[in-house]
Design a protein around this motif. Structure first.
Motif, PDB file in Angstrom:
ATOM      1  N   GLY A 103       0.763  -1.232   0.000  1.00  0.00           N
ATOM      2  CA  GLY A 103       0.000   0.000   0.000  1.00  0.00           C
ATOM      3  C   GLY A 103       0.798   1.287   0.000  1.00  0.00           C
ATOM      4  N   LEU A 104       2.101   1.212  -0.299  1.00  0.00           N
ATOM      5  CA  LEU A 104       2.900   2.431  -0.323  1.00  0.00           C
ATOM      6  C   LEU A 104       2.859   3.126  -1.680  1.00  0.00           C
ATOM      7  N   GLU A 115       1.068   3.157  -5.780  1.00  0.00           N
ATOM      8  CA  GLU A 115      -0.052   2.710  -6.602  1.00  0.00           C
ATOM      9  C   GLU A 115       0.211   3.033  -8.069  1.00  0.00           C
ATOM     10  N   ARG A 134       1.244   6.571  -2.544  1.00  0.00           N
ATOM     11  CA  ARG A 134      -0.182   6.627  -2.208  1.00  0.00           C
ATOM     12  C   ARG A 134      -0.500   7.620  -1.109  1.00  0.00           C
ATOM     13  N   ALA A 187      -0.754   6.353   2.760  1.00  0.00           N
ATOM     14  CA  ALA A 187       0.094   5.167   2.780  1.00  0.00           C
ATOM     15  C   ALA A 187       0.570   4.802   4.176  1.00  0.00           C
ATOM     16  N   THR A 241      -2.119   3.074   6.170  1.00  0.00           N
ATOM     17  CA  THR A 241      -2.333   1.746   5.591  1.00  0.00           C
ATOM     18  C   THR A 241      -1.220   0.795   6.018  1.00  0.00           C
TER      19      THR A 241
END
Length: 153
Positions: free
Chosen positions: A69-70, A72, A87, A90, A93
């Protein structure tokens, strides 16, 4: 030193710190390049040029950064190349994903406690481990949610 060089140096220092903490060096460099760039998005070719690394190295790093999730992949109208960006959200997340690790550590502590006798040094250490991870599992989700509300509010 101009601003671009200062950003590049700051990104490289953070990448080195992340690598010392266990992240693969190239993955850390790609992540920090996307974090510190002044561009909205970067292509793999941009990252290759910026970091002087191969397209295979960029591809491997991107494959590691997207699932956590860092980073995208984003659409770029009129471009046939994939574009990437760091992101929004991030950090929250990433911390949310620590819940899995907390549960693994809780399970490991319980397994050890079940296998050892009460009152032993091993049991004492494992109970501390269990207490710590129970506390973190209880507190971390609320802290992340509080951050999200504060940041978005």
């Amino acid at each position: 030193m101009d601003a671009k060089e200062q950003l590049r140096d700051a990104a490289e220092r953070l990448a080195l710190t992340l690598a010392q903490g266990g992240m693969q060096k190239t993955t850390a460099r790609v992540m920090t390049a996307l974090l510190y760039t002044e561009q909205d998005t970067m292509t793999a070719a941009d990252l290759c040029e910026e970091l002087s690394i191969s397209s295979g190295a960029v591809s491997t790093a991107i494959k590691q950064l997207i699932p956590v999730g860092l980073v995208e992949r984003v659409p770029a109208p009129g471009s046939r190349r994939d574009h990437y960006r760091f992101r929004e959200g991030a950090w929250a997340t990433l911390m949310s994903q620590q819940n899995t690790m907390l549960n693994v550590m809780l399970h490991a502590a319980q397994e050890g406690i079940d296998a050892t006798g009460d009152g032993t040094p091993t049991a004492r250490r494992l109970r501390e481990m269990q207490d710590f991870y129970t506390f973190m599992a209880r507190e971390l989700p609320a802290q992340i949610e509080s951050w999200r509300k504060q940041y978005q509010g």
